[in-house]
Design a protein around this motif. Structure first.
Motif, PDB file in Angstrom:
ATOM      1  N   PRO A 268      -3.591 -84.654  15.140  1.00  0.00           N
ATOM      2  CA  PRO A 268      -4.591 -84.429  14.090  1.00  0.00           C
ATOM      3  C   PRO A 268      -5.385 -85.703  13.823  1.00  0.00           C
ATOM      4  O   PRO A 268      -4.879 -86.811  14.032  1.00  0.00           O
ATOM      5  N   TYR A 269      -6.611 -85.535  13.375  1.00  0.00           N
ATOM      6  CA  TYR A 269      -7.443 -86.687  13.026  1.00  0.00           C
ATOM      7  C   TYR A 269      -6.769 -87.476  11.913  1.00  0.00           C
ATOM      8  O   TYR A 269      -6.344 -86.913  10.896  1.00  0.00           O
ATOM      9  N   GLN A 270      -6.647 -88.789  12.108  1.00  0.00           N
ATOM     10  CA  GLN A 270      -6.014 -89.660  11.121  1.00  0.00           C
ATOM     11  C   GLN A 270      -7.101 -90.351  10.296  1.00  0.00           C
ATOM     12  O   GLN A 270      -8.054 -90.880  10.856  1.00  0.00           O
ATOM     13  N   SER A 271      -6.926 -90.346   8.975  1.00  0.00           N
ATOM     14  CA  SER A 271      -7.982 -90.865   8.114  1.00  0.00           C
ATOM     15  C   SER A 271      -7.411 -91.692   6.971  1.00  0.00           C
ATOM     16  O   SER A 271      -6.393 -91.324   6.370  1.00  0.00           O
ATOM     17  N   GLY A 272      -8.074 -92.811   6.666  1.00  0.00           N
ATOM     18  CA  GLY A 272      -7.712 -93.620   5.513  1.00  0.00           C
ATOM     19  C   GLY A 272      -6.280 -94.118   5.575  1.00  0.00           C
ATOM     20  O   GLY A 272      -5.789 -94.549   6.620  1.00  0.00           O
ATOM     21  N   ILE A 273      -5.596 -94.046   4.419  1.00  0.00           N
ATOM     22  CA  ILE A 273      -4.199 -94.473   4.366  1.00  0.00           C
ATOM     23  C   ILE A 273      -3.250 -93.296   4.530  1.00  0.00           C
ATOM     24  O   ILE A 273      -2.036 -93.449   4.411  1.00  0.00           O
ATOM     25  N   ALA A 274      -3.797 -92.107   4.792  1.00  0.00           N
ATOM     26  CA  ALA A 274      -2.970 -90.911   4.955  1.00  0.00           C
ATOM     27  C   ALA A 274      -2.394 -90.848   6.369  1.00  0.00           C
ATOM     28  O   ALA A 274      -3.076 -91.178   7.340  1.00  0.00           O
ATOM     29  N   ALA A 275      -1.135 -90.428   6.466  1.00  0.00           N
ATOM     30  CA  ALA A 275      -0.523 -90.144   7.767  1.00  0.00           C
ATOM     31  C   ALA A 275      -0.508 -88.631   7.925  1.00  0.00           C
ATOM     32  O   ALA A 275       0.252 -87.925   7.247  1.00  0.00           O
ATOM     33  N   ILE A 276      -1.385 -88.097   8.796  1.00  0.00           N
ATOM     34  CA  ILE A 276      -1.546 -86.652   8.938  1.00  0.00           C
ATOM     35  C   ILE A 276      -0.520 -86.120   9.934  1.00  0.00           C
ATOM     36  O   ILE A 276      -0.467 -86.556  11.082  1.00  0.00           O
ATOM     37  N   LEU A 277       0.281 -85.168   9.483  1.00  0.00           N
ATOM     38  CA  LEU A 277       1.385 -84.654  10.286  1.00  0.00           C
ATOM     39  C   LEU A 277       0.900 -83.631  11.313  1.00  0.00           C
ATOM     40  O   LEU A 277      -0.144 -82.998  11.150  1.00  0.00           O
ATOM     41  N   GLY A 278       1.693 -83.478  12.387  1.00  0.00           N
ATOM     42  CA  GLY A 278       1.426 -82.471  13.407  1.00  0.00           C
ATOM     43  C   GLY A 278       2.691 -81.695  13.711  1.00  0.00           C
ATOM     44  O   GLY A 278       3.715 -81.852  13.029  1.00  0.00           O
TER      45      GLY A 278
END
Length: 316
Positions: A268-278
């Motif tokens: 998934p597209y990673q953005s900012g300080i968020a860790a986007i799960l897959g």
């Protein structure tokens, strides 16, 4: 978007796709000229338009058929702003703030009303095409609410997503399989912040137009549920949740952090300080089940490319 992508793909429908990237010139207002293959004098029929845009009804009408079903989704402005700060920490008004509390306590320092886009104030009002810096008067809020009411056939609520999907299924005469989905674009708990009551109240005041919009459509949402039937709603939500659980057991090893994703093409597209799960799929799935499982976990950008390539192939 995954639900709409999957429905369109499996039913061989035509998407109105952006000429560039996965958004219609966002954060600028939508223009029909930004739709790939659109022509004022053309006769091409588009079935689905679901990519990111700043909504402009008159321009959307140029592209979509007259009997188009319009729906959108709203989210509690408090959780929306907490999420937005995490996703967009590196840009715009949030960039120099140490945390969200720091931002809402010093909006006059960090926020510039002339900035393009609005992840930082009345995000939903902005996306729906209205002036997010407009007066937060009851009169202005009522005008916005009335316009959205007149245009959109259904307004979903993020906090009641399963109930929203049941209403969508009913409105479109779809099946439970059509509205099946797994949570996508979800953050790791480590980047989620618990906000104090004082900060929540400040967010509500700062996003007054969004808050009034949310309250209005949350109320109308439950009136629609009452028309549908509360007991019937509970019954159908249980069916949907059971189907989701069955498919999770069939498809998934589990939801994982980006570093643990086995298929890096499904990142998934990673953005900012968020860790986007897959998600990692279970091995050994038979072909038809593997296709369904794969599509259920395909991130937005990757699915957008699949749809784009499919439509190019259909044209050649």
């Amino acid at each position: 978007m995954n639900i709409l992508f999957r429905y369109g793909e499996f039913h061989n429908l035509t998407f109105a796709l952006p000429v560039q990237s996965s958004a219609f010139s966002y954060p600028y207002l939508f223009s029909a000229t930004k739709v790939d293959g659109f022509s004022e004098n053309g006769n091409k029929t588009f079935n689905i338009m679901c990519h990111h845009m700043r909504f402009m009804f008159s321009e959307v009408q140029k592209v979509m058929p007259s009997d188009t079903f319009y729906f959108t989704v709203l989210r509690n402005p408090i959780s929306l702003m907490e999420s937005s700060f995490s996703y967009y920490k590196s840009m715009g008004a949030f960039a120099k703030a140490t945390d969200l509390e720091n931002f809402v306590n010093n909006t006059s320092i960090y926020y510039n009303a002339k900035m393009a886009g609005s992840h930082a104030k009345n995000f939903m009002t902005f996306d729906l095409g209205f002036d997010h810096n407009g007066p937060d008067s009851i009169k202005n809020a009522k005008v916005i609410q009335g316009t959205v009411d007149a245009i959109f056939d259904l307004v979903l609520i993020t906090e009641y997503f399963d109930e929203s999907l049941i209403l969508l299924k009913e409105a479109l005469c779809w099946s439970f399989d059509d509205i099946l989905s797994f949570p996508l674009n979800r953050r790791s708990n480590t980047t989620m912040k618990t906000l104090t009551f004082q900060t929540q109240e400040k967010i509500k005041r700062w996003n007054s137009l969004d808050w009034q919009l949310y309250v209005h459509f949350n109320n109308s949402f439950w009136k629609r549920v009452d028309e549908f039937g509360r007991e019937r709603m509970q019954r159908e939500v249980r069916i949907l949740q059971r189907k989701r659980t069955e498919n999770e057991k069939m498809c998934l090893q589990g939801e994982v952090a980006p570093s643990q994703l086995e298929d890096k093409l499904m990142m998934p597209y990673q953005s900012g300080i968020a860790a986007i799960l897959g998600y990692n799929l279970k091995p050994g799935l038979t072909a038809p089940y593997r296709l369904l499982c794969q599509r259920l976990v395909t991130p937005e950008l990757q699915y957008n490319r699949l749809i784009h390539l499919r439509q190019i192939g259909n044209q050649t």
